[in-house]
Design an enzyme around this catalytic site. Structure first.
Site, PDB file in Angstrom:
ATOM      1  N   ASN A  38     -28.501  11.254 -48.499  1.00  0.00           N
ATOM      2  CA  ASN A  38     -27.729  12.443 -48.110  1.00  0.00           C
ATOM      3  C   ASN A  38     -27.632  12.446 -46.591  1.00  0.00           C
ATOM      4  O   ASN A  38     -28.618  12.682 -45.893  1.00  0.00           O
ATOM      5  CB  ASN A  38     -28.449  13.696 -48.618  1.00  0.00           C
ATOM      6  N   CYS A  66     -24.265  20.980 -44.502  1.00  0.00           N
ATOM      7  CA  CYS A  66     -23.605  19.887 -45.213  1.00  0.00           C
ATOM      8  C   CYS A  66     -22.130  20.150 -45.502  1.00  0.00           C
ATOM      9  O   CYS A  66     -21.411  19.234 -45.895  1.00  0.00           O
ATOM     10  CB  CYS A  66     -24.354  19.583 -46.505  1.00  0.00           C
ATOM     11  N   HIS A 108     -19.767  16.046 -51.467  1.00  0.00           N
ATOM     12  CA  HIS A 108     -20.914  15.841 -50.591  1.00  0.00           C
ATOM     13  C   HIS A 108     -21.994  15.072 -51.339  1.00  0.00           C
ATOM     14  O   HIS A 108     -22.366  15.431 -52.463  1.00  0.00           O
ATOM     15  CB  HIS A 108     -21.443  17.197 -50.122  1.00  0.00           C
TER      16      HIS A 108
END
Length: 333
Positions: free
Chosen positions: A284, A112, A254
């Site tokens: 996500n 990520c 993020h």
């Protein structure tokens, strides 16, 4: 004039298929209230079976190039955890499909945090005069690596892609990437990952009965690490920029979990409404989440030209980082 990498284009793409919390509740032991209270997510986009990571990357890349009003770049960097295949890399195929010719193209794996690592790598290519323009793409199809029976991961992750074009320019220009902070801790590798399929535990006929091909995550420990690491990296780049934390107009973190986003903002003593939130509609999206959140914040008016913005992320590896810049006058497509 100090040479820098400058954001000159921004493009995004989400697969059209949408899975809501109610859709998941029909398959798993969960409901909308459980998911929203723990993650802040209401729905996510899921690629259909015939769509691969490269397909998303090509669409986002094409839009970024159009946004930047350019037809060519000198390099393509694709940040992804879900390449089309283990070998070869996916980025050369993306470059070919975009008609970019024999440019440098490679994948980057930092989970990520991949988009931030890719920004740093692209900035290095530009600083070294190896490239004048670089297309940086974050794209993932996490739906391909999730356990169908695991409500915790299926509730969180979605598929998507986002891309920016970086060009050589001056360090004082709007859009110039400012200080970058990148870090890792391989001692926490077991907290986020896929156990099987690599050289440590390859898929073979004699091991398939005990192989685990799915993404796993130690949620509570990851939560604490993510908040601490992203807050620390944010402080680092703010200090290196000569700013103070109250100077930060927008924090684009993020998009992992709404509680994480709020906890990071609270640690930094920033108002929560300065934190870009896009995960409620897309989940996500791993390496794609920062460019997707940037585009959403720009389109909503939260992020405007001239704003001081910090990008920050945390992911498997463990990896984390942050980057500061003043937002340019760029139209996201």
């Amino acid at each position: 004039m100090n040479r820098a990498a400058v954001v000159s284009g921004l493009g995004t793409w989400l697969p059209p298929g949408v899975v809501t919390n109610d859709d998941l509740a029909r398959e798993l032991d969960t409901d909308d209230a459980w998911i929203r209270s723990r993650t802040g997510i209401g729905r996510r986009h899921i690629a259909d079976p015939g769509t691969a990571t490269s397909d998303l990357a090509v669409e986002a890349g094409r839009r970024a190039l159009k946004s930047a009003s350019v037809e060519s770049v000198d390099a393509v960097i694709l940040a992804t955890t879900t390449p089309d295949q283990l070998c070869p890399a996916t980025a050369p195929q993306v470059a070919d499909r975009l008609g970019l010719g024999p440019v440098a193209a490679f994948d980057l794996s930092a989970v990520c945090t991949g988009f931030l690592y890719a920004l740093g790598t692209a900035a290095g290519l530009i600083a070294a005069r190896t490239a004048e323009r670089v297309l940086v793409i974050g794209a993932d199809t996490y739906s391909r690596i999730l356990d169908p029976a695991d409500r915790s991961t299926r509730a969180i992750f979605g598929d998507g892609a986002g891309a920016v074009v970086l060009r050589a320019g001056g360090a004082e220009e709007p859009g110039a990437l400012g200080p970058l902070d990148l870090a890792s801790d391989g001692g926490g590798a077991e907290l986020i990952g896929i156990a099987s399929g690599g050289s440590r535990s390859p898929f073979r006929a004699d091991t398939l009965d005990r192989a685990d091909p799915y993404f796993r995550m130690e949620g509570p420990t990851v939560f604490r690490q993510a908040v601490e690491r992203m807050a620390h990296s944010t402080r680092t780049v703010v200090q290196r920029s000569g700013w103070q934390l109250p100077d930060v107009d927008v924090l684009v973190a993020h998009q992992a979990n709404l509680r994480i986003l709020h906890a990071v903002a609270d640690q930094l003593h920033l108002e929560r409404d300065r934190c870009a939130v896009h995960l409620d509609r897309v989940g996500n999206t791993a390496a794609a989440s920062i460019p997707l959140a940037l585009a959403d914040a720009a389109s909503s008016g939260l992020l405007r030209p001239g704003h001081r913005v910090v990008l920050t992320a945390f992911g498997g590896g463990l990896t984390w980082g942050a980057c500061a810049l003043r937002w340019p006058d760029v139209t996201a497509l």
